[in-house]
Enzyme design. Sequence first.
Site, mmCIF file in Angstrom:
data_model
loop_
_atom_site.group_PDB
_atom_site.id
_atom_site.type_symbol
_atom_site.label_atom_id
_atom_site.label_comp_id
_atom_site.label_asym_id
_atom_site.label_seq_id
_atom_site.Cartn_x
_atom_site.Cartn_y
_atom_site.Cartn_z
ATOM 1 N N HIS A 128 19.913 -30.916 41.856
ATOM 2 C CA HIS A 128 19.255 -31.088 40.556
ATOM 3 C C HIS A 128 17.772 -30.713 40.553
ATOM 4 O O HIS A 128 17.326 -29.934 39.714
ATOM 5 C CB HIS A 128 19.423 -32.525 40.064
ATOM 6 C CG HIS A 128 18.974 -32.722 38.644
ATOM 7 N ND1 HIS A 128 19.501 -32.013 37.581
ATOM 8 C CD2 HIS A 128 18.026 -33.548 38.102
ATOM 9 C CE1 HIS A 128 18.919 -32.382 36.455
ATOM 10 N NE2 HIS A 128 18.011 -33.316 36.743
ATOM 11 N N ASP A 168 21.532 -29.708 32.644
ATOM 12 C CA ASP A 168 20.803 -30.522 31.662
ATOM 13 C C ASP A 168 21.354 -30.301 30.258
ATOM 14 O O ASP A 168 20.635 -29.926 29.328
ATOM 15 C CB ASP A 168 19.315 -30.188 31.715
ATOM 16 C CG ASP A 168 18.701 -30.487 33.073
ATOM 17 O OD1 ASP A 168 17.945 -31.460 33.170
ATOM 18 O OD2 ASP A 168 19.005 -29.755 34.038
ATOM 19 N N HIS A 184 7.621 -31.775 36.417
ATOM 20 C CA HIS A 184 8.296 -32.221 37.643
ATOM 21 C C HIS A 184 7.749 -31.547 38.897
ATOM 22 O O HIS A 184 8.495 -31.341 39.872
ATOM 23 C CB HIS A 184 9.808 -32.007 37.531
ATOM 24 C CG HIS A 184 10.425 -32.677 36.344
ATOM 25 N ND1 HIS A 184 10.347 -34.032 36.137
ATOM 26 C CD2 HIS A 184 11.112 -32.173 35.274
ATOM 27 C CE1 HIS A 184 10.963 -34.349 35.007
ATOM 28 N NE2 HIS A 184 11.435 -33.242 34.466
ATOM 29 N N HIS A 233 16.881 -29.853 36.058
ATOM 30 C CA HIS A 233 15.785 -30.825 35.946
ATOM 31 C C HIS A 233 14.626 -30.333 35.086
ATOM 32 O O HIS A 233 14.225 -31.000 34.136
ATOM 33 C CB HIS A 233 15.308 -31.217 37.336
ATOM 34 C CG HIS A 233 14.539 -32.511 37.383
ATOM 35 N ND1 HIS A 233 14.908 -33.615 36.647
ATOM 36 C CD2 HIS A 233 13.419 -32.869 38.083
ATOM 37 C CE1 HIS A 233 14.067 -34.610 36.896
ATOM 38 N NE2 HIS A 233 13.156 -34.174 37.748
ATOM 39 N N VAL A 234 14.047 -29.179 35.432
ATOM 40 C CA VAL A 234 12.994 -28.598 34.602
ATOM 41 C C VAL A 234 13.657 -27.889 33.428
ATOM 42 O O VAL A 234 14.518 -27.026 33.622
ATOM 43 C CB VAL A 234 12.133 -27.608 35.406
ATOM 44 C CG1 VAL A 234 11.108 -26.930 34.492
ATOM 45 C CG2 VAL A 234 11.434 -28.321 36.554
ATOM 46 N N HIS A 235 13.254 -28.234 32.227
ATOM 47 C CA HIS A 235 13.939 -27.742 31.026
ATOM 48 C C HIS A 235 13.417 -26.357 30.639
ATOM 49 O O HIS A 235 12.771 -26.164 29.597
ATOM 50 C CB HIS A 235 13.784 -28.741 29.881
ATOM 51 C CG HIS A 235 14.368 -30.078 30.215
ATOM 52 N ND1 HIS A 235 13.995 -31.237 29.583
ATOM 53 C CD2 HIS A 235 15.298 -30.439 31.140
ATOM 54 C CE1 HIS A 235 14.672 -32.263 30.097
ATOM 55 N NE2 HIS A 235 15.461 -31.794 31.042
#
Length: 437
Positions: free
Chosen positions: A291, A148, A301, A328-330
């Site tokens: 991802h 990301d 998410h 995906h998860v920041h």
Amino acid sequence: MKTKTMTYTILLNVLLSIALYVGAEYVRPQPRKSLHFPWNPKHPSVSQQVHISLAGENHMRVSWVTDDKYAPSIVEYGTSPGQYTFSSQGDTTSYSYLFYSSGKIHHTVIGPLEHDTVYFYRCGGQGPEFQLKTPPEQFPVTFAVAGDLGQTGWTKSTLDHIDKCNYDVHLLPGDLSYADCMQHRWDTFGALVQPLASARPWMVTQGNHEKEKIPFFTDAFASYNARWKMPFDQSESTSNLYYSFEVAGVHVVMLGSYTDYDELSDQYSWLKADLSKVDRKKTPWLVVLFHVPWYNSNHAHQGEGDGMMAAMEPLLYAAGVDLVLTGHVHAYERTKRVNKGKSDPCGAVHITIGDGGNREGLAQKYIHPTPEWSVFREASFGHGELKIVNSTHAFWSWHRNDDDEPVRSDQVWIISLLGSGCLEEKANEPRKILFSP
């Protein structure tokens, strides 16, 4: 020209508002601003956005873009500066996206190359000289990991930190440029990462921001597939969205969260076949990237990976996968060895590392109480380093860069399943999952 650009932007926003939906149930802090890239015209034949990737045993793919559609796809290379004793010819592609037309995208495979060796090269028979270093043949081998990424001040900070680490291969579990249909952002991303991506192989898989599909107008992943060609054909995959490769003593599998993954899908069949051919004597370590995380205690998410997990986790467990890396998860999170939603000493360690610097900011809200399988979690930007020391031991560290310094915030020694007894237990009944028709 300005009127045309404004018209394009308005039309694109209308189309995106219809075709794309990005949900967010959590509140992110203000991220750093997106980077500004001033117009910097170059000669049409000069190579731009240069990056390299592994392309089969002892080979490397060199990819770049030129504005000149007649520029040759030749790479000259050698082990001394300015002395090119070898050359390879490649091919080209290009694509159009609404009113945008890409430059000529070149992909040229060079080799065979010596292991752990610095090569000097130039693209298209002219222009600047670059240098790359090939990975070692044996342990130890080090991977830099960051997902990301995007194109913000945090991205620049992460890349600067990675540049200071002595690594051999960069692994990126999806969401590269955050172009989100604004195609010139693919060009600026290529320029941003060129200093690193032209020197060490970048192995990537796709995320949701690579889809860029606008129904009736554009196909999904058109930009990603054209620009970031991976060695899918060398691993007998039919899609650039999933593939595998080997480096030193590690077998790495790159999967696609955004292409079909059920038991009837091509990806499932390919994964089953690929895992069944892994020789743990040759590659004692088995690492998988995709991802969308399966184990995630962040509110962001939640549940998005459940379908893929239900279909594919049995395959990964039967094969004895050591480590799973996702994005995906920041934020950052590391688990115990897990399987079927709980701790299992014969399962894989899962690490979410979607904190490379994206423009959407961090996901700060976590589920409480902390699940028993979650060991460490923190919403900060950073990168990871995975050093495979030998056939049984690897050292993982996560480096936070909130304060613009490479702080080691999490670290752990990981012992391969090879010597744990787990693979022997799985050798009978569970492993039939991989070999059944």
